[in-house]
Enzyme design. Structure first.
Site, short mmCIF file in Angstrom:
data_model
loop_
_atom_site.label_atom_id
_atom_site.label_comp_id
_atom_site.label_asym_id
_atom_site.label_seq_id
_atom_site.Cartn_x
_atom_site.Cartn_y
_atom_site.Cartn_z
N THR A 146 0.82 -1.21 0.00
CA THR A 146 0.00 0.00 0.00
C THR A 146 0.85 1.27 0.00
OG1 THR A 146 -1.52 1.26 1.41
CG2 THR A 146 -0.09 -0.28 2.53
N ASP A 147 0.26 2.35 -0.50
CA ASP A 147 0.96 3.65 -0.44
C ASP A 147 1.04 4.17 1.00
OD1 ASP A 147 -1.73 4.30 -0.08
OD2 ASP A 147 -1.79 5.83 -1.65
N GLU A 148 0.23 3.59 1.91
CA GLU A 148 0.19 4.13 3.27
C GLU A 148 1.52 3.95 4.01
OE1 GLU A 148 -3.24 3.44 5.61
OE2 GLU A 148 -4.60 3.65 3.91
N LYS A 156 2.13 -3.37 7.33
CA LYS A 156 2.42 -3.55 5.91
C LYS A 156 3.87 -3.16 5.62
CE LYS A 156 0.02 -4.60 2.96
NZ LYS A 156 -0.35 -5.92 2.40
N TYR A 214 -1.95 -0.53 10.95
CA TYR A 214 -2.09 -1.21 9.65
C TYR A 214 -0.88 -0.91 8.77
CZ TYR A 214 -3.35 -1.61 4.71
OH TYR A 214 -3.32 -1.89 3.36
#
Ligand code: NAD
Ligand code: DAU
Length: 366
Positions: A133-135, A163, A159
């Site tokens: 993810t970009d997060e 990741k 989260y």
């Protein structure tokens, strides 16, 4: 012919990926491994029941023996790893499962892949593709440049931290052991089969029932939106021509403040339900069925703790190296998505009330 193991294939993006892949490669073997958590839905894959090249294994990526057996018995050469706990709000209320699944689960898969592909030394060409993810890059100010593959990791939620941990493990297994890995970091997906806890399906279904639309903080947080098939396309491009050991960002070049997405949803529903007596009769509690603007449901609530303000993706690498270009613009993708949810009411009703679990039991004995 490729033999794929798709982890988390009963979830939102995984189920779309299996469909996408099958449309392109009708002879490949596809094995889905999914634990069927609250977010996994066996019914999303029921159209493959008579596909001789498709198998579903109900199991956990943290089960090393099971994963090793699948890799060996099915002679898997490609893992596409989607399985994860994926909802930021849940990670704030209960982070443990996120660390267990996203970090430890990914590590178990990596260990099993190393064992099957390297230690057992078949020498077969293999690929471990990690879906991230970009997060992991944290949050941006309004004028900051978009995330590139070199942006420093600054995950802000349990989260995104879990990741990030998984991304680092994938990288380390390439660097230290020579596992053939690729990673993609993608922005916010929308599309069919998304569990109605995420912004778009949650707000859509709330609006259909005349329930409040809970906007966190001031609603000016910015996300980059991508139709799910375009994420699948990006993964396919990386699997086909991506360089081993490399990371590719995938995005839709569609940065939108949440309020703009929400307003678009409200306007669409007003037009659709307002102009269709049959829809109005199906959803009598929706404001649009009663001639009231859907926007009347907008309700500002307490902000998400640690809420990232803005994400934006620089897609330069995947575009220039792999010729990637998303095929859907937000307007058409969004309209297609709403139509899908309106046509597939039984799907979302079942995932929300848990009856799909009963259906799965009857159908598959699990
Ligand atoms: P999802 O929550 O809809 O689906 C996750 C799937 O993984 C479910 O089917 C679930 O049953 C399965 N699963 C969970 N724990 C498991 C375990 N221990 N063993 C086996 N299966 C397990 O998630 P999604 O939105 O489809 O996201 C898929 C992947 O893509 C995730 O890794 C996520 O981080 C990443 N991603 C998502 C988005 C997005 O916008 N949704 C964007 C970028 C990246
Ligand atoms: O950026 C990629 C990520 O996008 C993925 O890695 C995650 O798995 C996926 O869940 C998504 O994370 P977000 O937190 O951005 O998605 P969510 O749909 O939860 O929220 C989108 C935005 O809407 C975010 O700014 C929070 C806001 N929001 C969300 C909900 C559920 C609200 O204002 N109200 C809500 O009720």
């Amino acid at each position: 012919m490729a033999k794929l193991l798709v982890t988390g294939g009963a979830g939102f993006i995984g189920a779309n990926f299996v469909r996408f892949w099958r449309r392109r490669y009708e002879h490949d073997e596809l094995c889905v491994l999914d634990a069927l958590t609250y977010a996994g839905n066996r019914a999303s894959l029921s159209s493959f029941d008579n596909d001789p090249g498709f198998t579903f294994v109900h199991g956990d990526i943290r089960d090393y023996d099971l994963v090793t057996r699948i890799l060996r018995d099915r002679e898997i050469d490609t893992i596409v790893h989607f399985a994860a706990e994926s909802h930021v709000d849940r990670s704030i209320h209960g982070p443990d499962e996120f660390i267990d699944t996203n970090a430890n689960g990914t590590h178990t898969l990596l260990k099993a892949a190393k064992f099957a592909w390297l230690d057992q030394g078949s020498g077969r060409t293999h690929r471990f593709h990690h879906v991230s993810t970009d997060e992991v890059y944290g949050t941006l100010g309004p004028y900051d440049p978009a995330f590139t593959e070199h942006t420093a990791y600054t995950p802000n939620s349990p989260y995104s931290a879990s990741k990030a941990a998984s991304d680092h493990l994938v990288r380390a297994y390439h660097h230290t052991f020579g596992l053939a890995v690729t990673t993609t970091n993608c922005s916010n997906n929308y599309g069919p089969y998304q569990f109605p806890e995420k912004l778009i399906p949650l707000f859509l279904i709330n609006a259909l029932h005349g329930r409040a639309l809970p906007i966190y903080g001031d609603g000016q947080q910015v996300r980059d939106w991508l139709y799910v098939d375009d994420h699948c396309l990006g993964i396919c491009r990386v699997l086909a021509d991506g360089r081993v050991g490399e990371v590719y960002n995938i995005g839709g070049n569609t940065e939108l403040p949440n309020l703009q997405v929400i307003n678009q949803l409200c306007e669409h529903l007003d037009a659709l339900i307002g102009g269709d007596p049959e829809l109005a009769a199906r959803f009598p509690d929706s404001p649009a069925a009663r001639g009231i603007p859907t926007s009347s449901l907008k309700t500002y609530v307490k902000d998400r703790p640690g809420h990232d303000r803005r994400y934006a993706i620089d897609t330069g690498k995947i575009t220039s190296e792999l010729g990637y270009r998303p095929g859907h613009d937000f307007r058409s993708g969004f309209a297609a998505n709403l139509e899908w949810y309106l046509k597939n009411e039984s799907w979302w009703r079942e995932v929300m009330d848990g009856s799909y679990r009963k259906w799965t039991k009857q159908q598959y004995g699990k």
